[in-house]
Scaffold this active site. Structure first.
Site, PDB file in Angstrom:
ATOM      1  N   CYS A 288      -1.908  -9.071   8.954  1.00 23.03           N
ATOM      2  CA  CYS A 288      -3.128  -9.787   8.149  1.00 23.03           C
ATOM      3  C   CYS A 288      -3.164  -9.105   6.786  1.00 23.03           C
ATOM      4  O   CYS A 288      -2.489  -9.492   5.945  1.00 23.03           O
ATOM      5  CB  CYS A 288      -4.398  -9.918   9.033  1.00 23.03           C
ATOM      6  SG  CYS A 288      -4.865 -11.005  10.376  1.00 23.03           S
TER       7      CYS A 288
HETATM    8  N1  LIG Z   1      -3.453 -11.614  15.338  1.00 22.12           N
HETATM    9  C1  LIG Z   1      -4.716 -10.806  14.735  1.00 22.12           C
HETATM   10  O1  LIG Z   1      -4.689 -10.106  14.605  1.00 22.12           O
HETATM   11  C2  LIG Z   1      -4.894 -12.813  13.067  1.00 22.12           C
HETATM   12  C3  LIG Z   1      -6.151 -12.166  12.998  1.00 22.12           C
HETATM   13  C4  LIG Z   1      -7.113 -13.634  12.447  1.00 22.12           C
HETATM   14  C5  LIG Z   1      -6.264 -14.371  11.953  1.00 22.12           C
HETATM   15  N2  LIG Z   1      -4.791 -13.951  12.196  1.00 22.12           N
HETATM   16  C6  LIG Z   1      -4.086 -15.636  11.930  1.00 22.12           C
HETATM   17  O2  LIG Z   1      -3.871 -16.535  12.984  1.00 22.12           O
HETATM   18  C7  LIG Z   1      -2.786 -17.057  12.580  1.00 22.12           C
HETATM   19  C8  LIG Z   1      -2.061 -16.987  14.216  1.00 22.12           C
HETATM   20  O3  LIG Z   1      -1.671 -15.834  13.667  1.00 22.12           O
HETATM   21  P1  LIG Z   1      -1.384 -15.155  15.455  1.00 22.12           P
HETATM   22  O4  LIG Z   1      -1.513 -13.560  15.345  1.00 22.12           O
HETATM   23  O5  LIG Z   1      -2.004 -15.848  16.662  1.00 22.12           O
HETATM   24  O6  LIG Z   1       0.194 -15.005  15.817  1.00 22.12           O
HETATM   25  P2  LIG Z   1       0.890 -15.134  17.554  1.00 22.12           P
HETATM   26  O7  LIG Z   1       2.812 -15.430  16.466  1.00 22.12           O
HETATM   27  O8  LIG Z   1       0.464 -14.538  17.730  1.00 22.12           O
HETATM   28  O9  LIG Z   1       0.911 -16.943  17.960  1.00 22.12           O
HETATM   29  C9  LIG Z   1       0.811 -18.326  17.338  1.00 22.12           C
HETATM   30  C10 LIG Z   1       1.273 -18.755  18.381  1.00 22.12           C
HETATM   31  O10 LIG Z   1       1.997 -19.606  18.369  1.00 22.12           O
HETATM   32  C11 LIG Z   1       2.851 -20.516  18.269  1.00 22.12           C
HETATM   33  N3  LIG Z   1       3.249 -21.190  17.257  1.00 22.12           N
HETATM   34  C12 LIG Z   1       4.476 -21.980  16.389  1.00 22.12           C
HETATM   35  N4  LIG Z   1       4.323 -22.593  15.891  1.00 22.12           N
HETATM   36  C13 LIG Z   1       3.601 -23.787  16.412  1.00 22.12           C
HETATM   37  C14 LIG Z   1       3.880 -25.315  16.881  1.00 22.12           C
HETATM   38  N5  LIG Z   1       4.426 -25.691  15.610  1.00 22.12           N
HETATM   39  N6  LIG Z   1       2.655 -25.941  17.502  1.00 22.12           N
HETATM   40  C15 LIG Z   1       2.383 -25.138  18.073  1.00 22.12           C
HETATM   41  N7  LIG Z   1       2.297 -24.331  18.602  1.00 22.12           N
HETATM   42  C16 LIG Z   1       3.356 -23.271  17.531  1.00 22.12           C
HETATM   43  C17 LIG Z   1       4.000 -19.665  19.023  1.00 22.12           C
HETATM   44  O11 LIG Z   1       4.736 -19.996  20.143  1.00 22.12           O
HETATM   45  C18 LIG Z   1       2.833 -18.492  18.864  1.00 22.12           C
HETATM   46  O12 LIG Z   1       1.998 -18.139  20.207  1.00 22.12           O
HETATM   47  C19 LIG Z   1      -1.939 -16.335  11.545  1.00 22.12           C
HETATM   48  O13 LIG Z   1      -2.133 -17.456  10.494  1.00 22.12           O
HETATM   49  C20 LIG Z   1      -2.175 -15.316  11.500  1.00 22.12           C
HETATM   50  O14 LIG Z   1      -2.779 -15.301  10.480  1.00 22.12           O
HETATM   51  C21 LIG Z   1      -4.633 -13.516  12.894  1.00 22.12           C
END
Ligand SMILES: NC(=O)c1ccc[n+]([C@@H]2O[C@H](COP(=O)([O-])OP(=O)(O)OC[C@H]3O[C@@H](n4cnc5c(N)ncnc54)[C@H](O)[C@@H]3O)[C@@H](O)[C@H]2O)c1
Length: 451
Positions: A288
Site C-alpha cells: 500500500c
Molecule cells: N494487503 C493489504 O494490506 C491491503 C490493504 C488495503 C488495500 N489493499 C488493496 O487490495 C487489493 C488486493 O490486495 P491483496 O493484498 O489482497 O492482494 P493479494 O495478492 O493478497 O490477493 C489478490 C488475489 O487476487 C487473485 N487474482 C489476481 N488476478 C485475478 C483475477 N483476474 N481474477 C480473480 N482473482 C485474481 C490472486 O490470485 C490473489 O489471490 C490491492 O489493490 C491492494 O492495494 C491491500
C-alpha cells in the site's frame, strides 16, 4: 389487464432491481461473491459468511481455491478455526470458474493493483477480472471494487465494461467503490470493525452498497461518489507516506548532529494535541504505502499537477535502505572490519512487525545492497521461513535460528521488530547490533547502534 407503456416498464424494472436486491440483502438471502481471495478478499468473504450470507470466492490461483474448499486458511489474520466451520456448513466455497457469477447477487473485487516499473498503474488485473465478470453480469447485481486505485477507475474503466443498452447503472445494476483499509496483523482492528467508506456511481448505488456492508461491518460511511471513495484511500496512504518521509528525514538530520531521534519523537508525542507520532525505519514496505500515492501522482500529472510532496517523500523513504547499509558499514569500520566478507545477520524480513508479508519489504533492499557490497548475509524471521529469488534476493535463502545467526555474525541488523525475537538474548550473543526500529529501547550496550 393494465398495459404499461415503455417508460412505465422501465420504472417497474428499476424499482424491482433495487427493491429485490434490497430485500435479498435485508434477509441475507443475497448470494455474495468475492473475486480475489488474498489478504483483502479472504477476510472480507469470511465476514460476510459469518454475517449469515452464502459466499462464493473466485480466484485464478487453484492452490488458494483448493485450500479454501478444504477449510484451510492461508492468510494469517483468518484462523483456520474460523474458516473451516463456515466451509463445513456450506456458507463458503471457492472456485476458479467465473460462470458462478451468473448465480450471484453481489460481487466484490479485490485483485492486485501493482505499479509498473515506470510507476504507471497496472490495471491489467482489474480489467481481466471485470472482463470475466461482465460475461455473466445480469440485472439486479451489485458490483463493488475494493482494490486501491486512481480516482476515476470505477466510472471510467469499470462502468463501460458492465453497462449495456438494456443494463443501466443505478437502475438495473449498482456499482460502487469501497476502499479496503485492512491492516494485516493488527489485533485491535480487523475487517468487521474498521469503518467502511462506500461511494456509488448514483445515489441508489451508494444506498444499496451501504446497506450491504452494514450487514457485516460495524460502521459504514457513505460518500457522494466513487471518485470521493477512491480519493479517500489515496489521502490516507499519502498522509502516511509523507509523514514517514518527514520523520525519516528528521532521523537523517538527528543522526548527522548526534541526537537520538527516538527520544525526540517520544517526548514530542506527549503533546496532547496537534502532533501524531510517526517513526523512522529502514524504508517502506507492503502493498500500500510505497505504491498507492503514486496512483495519485500518475493521475494528477495527466491534469498538469505535479505531486511534489509524494515524489519527495518517495525519494527520502527510498534512501533509507542505503542509509541502513552505510550505518552497518560504519559500525563495522569502528571495529576495523570491512563490510566486504563480513557476516551480517538480518533480523526480520517481513515488511512490518508480526506478519508474514514480504512484498516491497525494505529488508529485501537491505539484503540486496549488502550482497552488492560483498557481505555474507543470513536472516531470521519466525513468519518467513524461505525467501525466493526475485529482483532483489539473487538466490533462495532459508531462515536460520535467530540466536545462532546472531552469534555467528559480525553484525546483526534489526530490520523488522517481531515480538517473538528474544532481544535480550540476541544482544547478549551479538558482537554488534544495528537497530533500525528502536526494538532495543531501554537496552544500554556499546554494541548497539541506533538509527
Ligand atoms: N494487503 C493489504 O494490506 C491491503 C490493504 C488495503 C488495500 N489493499 C488493496 O487490495 C487489493 C488486493 O490486495 P491483496 O493484498 O489482497 O492482494 P493479494 O495478492 O493478497 O490477493 C489478490 C488475489 O487476487 C487473485 N487474482 C489476481 N488476478 C485475478 C483475477 N483476474 N481474477 C480473480 N482473482 C485474481 C490472486 O490470485 C490473489 O489471490 C490491492 O489493490 C491492494 O492495494 C491491500
Amino acid at each position: 389487464m393494465q398495459v404499461l407503456d415503455y417508460k412505465d416498464t422501465n420504472i417497474e424494472i428499476e424499482v424491482n432491481c433495487f427493491e429485490q436486491l434490497r430485500k435479498k440483502i435485508e434477509t441475507r438471502r443475497a448470494k455474495v461473491c468475492v473475486v480475489g481471495l488474498g489478504y483483502v478478499g479472504l477476510p472480507l468473504a469470511v465476514e460476510f459468511a459469518r454475517a449469515g450470507f452464502n459466499v462464493t470466492g473466485i480466484d485464478i490461483d487453484p492452490a488458494k481455491v483448493e485450500a479454501l474448499n478444504g477449510g484451510k486458511s492461508y492468510i494469517q489474520d483468518v484462523p483456520t478455526s474460523v474458516l473451516a466451520p463456515l466451509v463445513k456448513v456450506g456458507k463458503m466455497r471457492a472456485t476458479t470458474d467465473f460462470s458462478a457469477i451468473a448465480e450471484m447477487d453481489t460481487v466484490n473485487i479485490a485483485v492486485p493493483t501493482p505499479l509498473r516499473k515506470t510507476k504507471d498503474p497496472d490495471m491489467s488485473y482489474i480489467v481481466s477480472a471485470c472482463e470475466q465478470i461482465a460475461k455473466y453480469f445480469h440485472p439486479g447485481m451489485l458490483a463493488i471494487l475494493e482494490s486501491t486505485t486512481y480516482p476515476g477507475t470505477t466510472d471510467e474503466l469499470m462502468l463501460p465494461m458492465f453497462e449495456r443498452p438494456d443494463l443501466k447503472v443505478g437502475e438495473h445494476f449498482f456499482l460502487c467503490f469501497s476502499p479496503e483499509r485492512v491492516d494485516p496483523g493488527n489485533p485491535n482492528f480487523q475487517t468487521s470493525n474498521i469503518p467502511k467508506v462506500v461511494g456509488g456511481i448514483t445515489p441508489a448505488c451508494t444506498e444499496i452498497g451501504a446497506l450491504f456492508y452494514g450487514k457485516a461491518i460495524e460502521n459504514v460511511v457513505p460518500v457522494g461518489s466513487t471518485r470521493v471513495a477512491e480519493m479517500v484511500k489515496l489521502l490516507e496512504n499519502t498522509f502516511r507516506l509523507i509523514n514517514i518521509g518527514l520523520v525519516n528525514e528528521i532521523a537523517l538530520m538527528c543522526d548527522r548532529i548526534g541526537i537520538n531521534v527516538w527520544e525526540v519523537i517520544d517526548a514530542a508525542a506527549t503533546k496532547p494535541f496537534g502532533f501524531m507520532p510517526f517513526y523512522p525505519g529502514p524504508g517502506l514496505g507492503g502493498h500500500c504505502i510505497p505504491i498507492d500515492p503514486f496512483y495519485l501522482s500518475w493521475k494528477t500529472k495527466q491534469a498538469g499537477i505535479e505531486a511534489r510532496f509524494i515524489e519527495l517523500a518517495g525519494y527520502i523513504n527510498g534512501q533509507m535502505p542505503h542509509f541502513v547499509v552505510d550505518k552497518i558499514q560504519n559500525a563495522l569500520n569502528d571495529y576495523e572490519k570491512p563490510l566486504k566478507g563480513s557476516r551480517v545477520h538480518v533480523l526480520g524480513v517481513a515488511y512490518k512487525r508480526d506478519i508474514d508479508d514480504v512484498r516491497e519489504s525494505p529488508a529485501l533492499d537491505v539484503i540486496h545492497l549488502l550482497g552488492k557490497r560483498s557481505a555474507i548475509v543470513t536472516y531470521s524471521d519466525p513468519f518467513v521461513p524461505k525467501l525466493r529469488p526475485d529482483g532483489f534476493v539473487s538466490k533462495a535463502m532459508e531462515a536460520v535460528d535467530p540466536l545462532e545467526g546472531s552469534a555467528e555474525a559480525d553484525c546483526v541488523v534489526i530490520v523488522t521488530d517481531h515480538k517473538k525475537f528474544d532481544y535480550a538474548a540476541i544482544v547478549e550473543r551479538s558482537r554488534l547490533v544495528v537497530d533500525t526500529r528502536n526494538a532495543l529501547k531501554g537496552f544500554t550496550s556499546d554494541k548497539i547502534v541506533r538509527l
